[in-house]
Design a protein around this motif. Structure first.
Motif, PDB file in Angstrom:
ATOM      1  N   TRP A  24      32.235  70.664  71.827  1.00 53.06           N
ATOM      2  CA  TRP A  24      32.542  69.597  70.884  1.00 53.06           C
ATOM      3  C   TRP A  24      33.035  68.374  71.651  1.00 53.06           C
ATOM      4  CZ3 TRP A  24      35.873  72.635  66.806  1.00 53.06           C
ATOM      5  CH2 TRP A  24      35.034  73.523  66.121  1.00 53.06           C
ATOM      6  N   PRO A  25      32.647  67.180  71.239  1.00 52.15           N
ATOM      7  CA  PRO A  25      33.092  65.977  71.945  1.00 52.15           C
ATOM      8  C   PRO A  25      34.621  65.791  71.907  1.00 52.15           C
ATOM      9  CG  PRO A  25      31.456  65.431  70.250  1.00 52.15           C
ATOM     10  CD  PRO A  25      31.728  66.884  70.149  1.00 52.15           C
ATOM     11  N   GLN A  26      35.257  66.278  70.866  1.00 43.23           N
ATOM     12  CA  GLN A  26      36.713  66.116  70.737  1.00 43.23           C
ATOM     13  C   GLN A  26      37.464  67.408  71.057  1.00 43.23           C
ATOM     14  OE1 GLN A  26      37.862  63.126  70.447  1.00 43.23           O
ATOM     15  NE2 GLN A  26      35.810  62.310  70.182  1.00 43.23           N
ATOM     16  N   ALA A  27      36.917  68.226  71.942  1.00 41.07           N
ATOM     17  CA  ALA A  27      37.543  69.502  72.290  1.00 41.07           C
ATOM     18  C   ALA A  27      38.944  69.313  72.860  1.00 41.07           C
ATOM     19  CB  ALA A  27      36.671  70.276  73.278  1.00 41.07           C
ATOM     20  N   ALA A  28      39.192  68.202  73.539  1.00 41.25           N
ATOM     21  CA  ALA A  28      40.529  67.954  74.103  1.00 41.25           C
ATOM     22  C   ALA A  28      41.568  67.799  72.999  1.00 41.25           C
ATOM     23  CB  ALA A  28      40.509  66.715  74.991  1.00 41.25           C
ATOM     24  N   LEU A  29      41.193  67.188  71.883  1.00 41.96           N
ATOM     25  CA  LEU A  29      42.129  67.064  70.768  1.00 41.96           C
ATOM     26  C   LEU A  29      42.427  68.431  70.158  1.00 41.96           C
ATOM     27  CD1 LEU A  29      40.801  63.832  69.014  1.00 41.96           C
ATOM     28  CD2 LEU A  29      42.843  64.078  70.427  1.00 41.96           C
ATOM     29  N   VAL A  30      41.412  69.270  70.071  1.00 39.14           N
ATOM     30  CA  VAL A  30      41.606  70.625  69.548  1.00 39.14           C
ATOM     31  C   VAL A  30      42.492  71.422  70.511  1.00 39.14           C
ATOM     32  CG1 VAL A  30      40.456  72.754  68.830  1.00 39.14           C
ATOM     33  CG2 VAL A  30      39.392  70.545  68.355  1.00 39.14           C
ATOM     34  N   GLN A  31      42.297  71.223  71.803  1.00 42.23           N
ATOM     35  CA  GLN A  31      43.124  71.890  72.809  1.00 42.23           C
ATOM     36  C   GLN A  31      44.583  71.444  72.678  1.00 42.23           C
ATOM     37  OE1 GLN A  31      41.520  71.744  76.768  1.00 42.23           O
ATOM     38  NE2 GLN A  31      43.502  72.166  77.717  1.00 42.23           N
ATOM     39  N   ILE A  64      55.175  79.737  74.105  1.00 40.67           N
ATOM     40  CA  ILE A  64      55.599  78.412  74.584  1.00 40.67           C
ATOM     41  C   ILE A  64      54.961  78.068  75.930  1.00 40.67           C
ATOM     42  CG2 ILE A  64      57.572  76.992  75.288  1.00 40.67           C
ATOM     43  CD1 ILE A  64      59.217  78.555  73.133  1.00 40.67           C
ATOM     44  N   PRO A  65      55.047  78.949  76.940  1.00 44.81           N
ATOM     45  CA  PRO A  65      54.362  78.604  78.197  1.00 44.81           C
ATOM     46  C   PRO A  65      52.849  78.474  78.045  1.00 44.81           C
ATOM     47  CG  PRO A  65      55.948  80.360  78.567  1.00 44.81           C
ATOM     48  CD  PRO A  65      55.847  80.156  77.082  1.00 44.81           C
ATOM     49  N   ALA A  66      52.259  79.293  77.159  1.00 42.50           N
ATOM     50  CA  ALA A  66      50.808  79.179  76.936  1.00 42.50           C
ATOM     51  C   ALA A  66      50.459  77.809  76.359  1.00 42.50           C
ATOM     52  CB  ALA A  66      50.325  80.295  76.009  1.00 42.50           C
ATOM     53  N   GLY A  67      51.284  77.308  75.457  1.00 38.22           N
ATOM     54  CA  GLY A  67      51.060  75.982  74.890  1.00 38.22           C
ATOM     55  C   GLY A  67      51.177  74.892  75.944  1.00 38.22           C
ATOM     56  N   PHE A  68      52.199  74.998  76.783  1.00 38.67           N
ATOM     57  CA  PHE A  68      52.334  74.007  77.858  1.00 38.67           C
ATOM     58  C   PHE A  68      51.196  74.121  78.865  1.00 38.67           C
ATOM     59  CE2 PHE A  68      56.814  73.592  76.474  1.00 38.67           C
ATOM     60  CZ  PHE A  68      56.838  72.210  76.357  1.00 38.67           C
ATOM     61  N   TRP A  69      50.692  75.321  79.092  1.00 38.18           N
ATOM     62  CA  TRP A  69      49.545  75.506  79.985  1.00 38.18           C
ATOM     63  C   TRP A  69      48.319  74.779  79.431  1.00 38.18           C
ATOM     64  CZ3 TRP A  69      44.850  78.159  79.279  1.00 38.18           C
ATOM     65  CH2 TRP A  69      44.084  78.333  80.437  1.00 38.18           C
ATOM     66  N   LEU A  70      48.089  74.914  78.121  1.00 33.77           N
ATOM     67  CA  LEU A  70      46.966  74.201  77.499  1.00 33.77           C
ATOM     68  C   LEU A  70      47.140  72.690  77.645  1.00 33.77           C
ATOM     69  CD1 LEU A  70      46.215  76.171  74.203  1.00 33.77           C
ATOM     70  CD2 LEU A  70      44.769  75.980  76.221  1.00 33.77           C
ATOM     71  N   TRP A  71      48.352  72.210  77.420  1.00 33.53           N
ATOM     72  CA  TRP A  71      48.602  70.777  77.572  1.00 33.53           C
ATOM     73  C   TRP A  71      48.403  70.330  79.011  1.00 33.53           C
ATOM     74  CZ3 TRP A  71      53.630  69.489  74.375  1.00 33.53           C
ATOM     75  CH2 TRP A  71      53.310  69.475  73.012  1.00 33.53           C
ATOM     76  N   ARG A  82      46.451  71.481  81.228  1.00 31.32           N
ATOM     77  CA  ARG A  82      45.016  71.440  81.555  1.00 31.32           C
ATOM     78  C   ARG A  82      44.321  70.194  81.016  1.00 31.32           C
ATOM     79  NH1 ARG A  82      41.931  76.000  82.732  1.00 31.32           N
ATOM     80  NH2 ARG A  82      40.417  75.217  81.224  1.00 31.32           N
ATOM     81  N   LEU A  83      44.990  69.451  80.148  1.00 30.86           N
ATOM     82  CA  LEU A  83      44.399  68.227  79.608  1.00 30.86           C
ATOM     83  C   LEU A  83      44.443  67.073  80.604  1.00 30.86           C
ATOM     84  CD1 LEU A  83      45.778  68.323  75.973  1.00 30.86           C
ATOM     85  CD2 LEU A  83      43.390  68.518  76.674  1.00 30.86           C
ATOM     86  N   GLY A  84      45.274  67.204  81.601  1.00 29.25           N
ATOM     87  CA  GLY A  84      45.397  66.134  82.588  1.00 29.25           C
ATOM     88  C   GLY A  84      46.743  65.447  82.478  1.00 29.25           C
ATOM     89  N   SER A  85      46.882  64.405  83.222  1.00 30.26           N
ATOM     90  CA  SER A  85      48.150  63.700  83.368  1.00 30.26           C
ATOM     91  C   SER A  85      48.430  62.774  82.186  1.00 30.26           C
ATOM     92  CB  SER A  85      48.103  62.890  84.667  1.00 30.26           C
ATOM     93  OG  SER A  85      49.136  61.948  84.699  1.00 30.26           O
ATOM     94  N   LEU A  86      49.644  62.844  81.692  1.00 31.27           N
ATOM     95  CA  LEU A  86      50.082  61.911  80.664  1.00 31.27           C
ATOM     96  C   LEU A  86      50.110  60.498  81.245  1.00 31.27           C
ATOM     97  CD1 LEU A  86      51.149  61.528  77.793  1.00 31.27           C
ATOM     98  CD2 LEU A  86      53.443  61.952  78.674  1.00 31.27           C
ATOM     99  N   ARG A  87      50.473  60.388  82.498  1.00 26.86           N
ATOM    100  CA  ARG A  87      50.485  59.090  83.175  1.00 26.86           C
ATOM    101  C   ARG A  87      49.085  58.485  83.201  1.00 26.86           C
ATOM    102  NH1 ARG A  87      53.121  59.116  88.833  1.00 26.86           N
ATOM    103  NH2 ARG A  87      54.852  59.565  87.471  1.00 26.86           N
TER     104      ARG A  87
END
Length: 188
Positions: free
Chosen positions: A88-95, A141-148, A150-155
């Motif tokens: 899906w093109p918006q898979a990152a939002l779903v992640q 909680i750690p699984a959620g942060f792991w998914l986040w 993997r999305l890349g840098s907030l910066r």
């Protein structure tokens, strides 16, 4: 102007994630109640309230109470897996949403365990040991942060406001406003 759209999109997305997370969590309680022969009296999904599901008849309260956080993390994870498999093109939002649900449900159960807040009180009353509630949080909680993570840098996201389009911002704002209105109108 791009920064304003970036910030508005982010705020709308976070609010949308919160509202959708409450809906998914409560759908777990509803499903648990219906599958165990319960009778749902009402579901409160008002945007200005903490969501809850009240059952008129609840023959298996332990199953119903655990169904909320379990469905609340498993359904978004399944949606994320589908988004990845089907590219899906918006898979990152779903992640991001899946990570949000993991963190929110995990923090709610682990954090409310000692005081018996909300669902945690029912979990403790129906025999769930404290270590189980904490373990749920220690996994989710750690699984959620792991998914986040993997999305890349907030910066990196912050340094590129042009990646957020004006159109996507208005669509997100409209979607969240629609969710708020529907939740306010149809919540018990």
């Amino acid at each position: 102007m791009a920064r304003i759209y970036q910030l508005l999109f982010a705020l709308c997305w976070l609010l949308g994630c919160w509202l959708a997370m409450m809906g998914v969590h409560e759908s777990g309680h509803v499903l648990g109640g219906l599958l165990t022969g319960g009778e749902v009296a009402r579901v409160v999904l008002h945007p200005l309230a903490i969501s809850r599901t009240d059952l008129a008849v609840n023959p298996h309260p332990a199953i119903v109470v655990w169904a909320g956080p379990l469905i609340g993390v498993l359904l978004p994870l399944c949606l994320w897996i589908a988004a990845r498999l089907w590219k899906w093109p918006q898979a990152a939002l779903v992640q991001f949403f899946a990570g949000f649900c993991l963190i929110a449900n995990g923090a709610y159960i682990a954090g409310g365990a000692l005081e018996g807040i909300g669902d945690c009180g029912v979990m403790r009353q129906t025999g769930s040991p404290l270590w189980l509630l904490w373990s749920f949080g220690l996994v989710t909680i750690p699984a959620g942060f792991w998914l986040w993570h993997r999305l890349g840098s907030l910066r990196d996201w912050w340094q590129h406001p042009e990646r957020t389009t004006e159109q996507s911002t208005w669509i997100m704002l409209l979607a969240v406003m629609t969710m708020v209105v529907l939740m306010a109108c149809f919540s018990a």
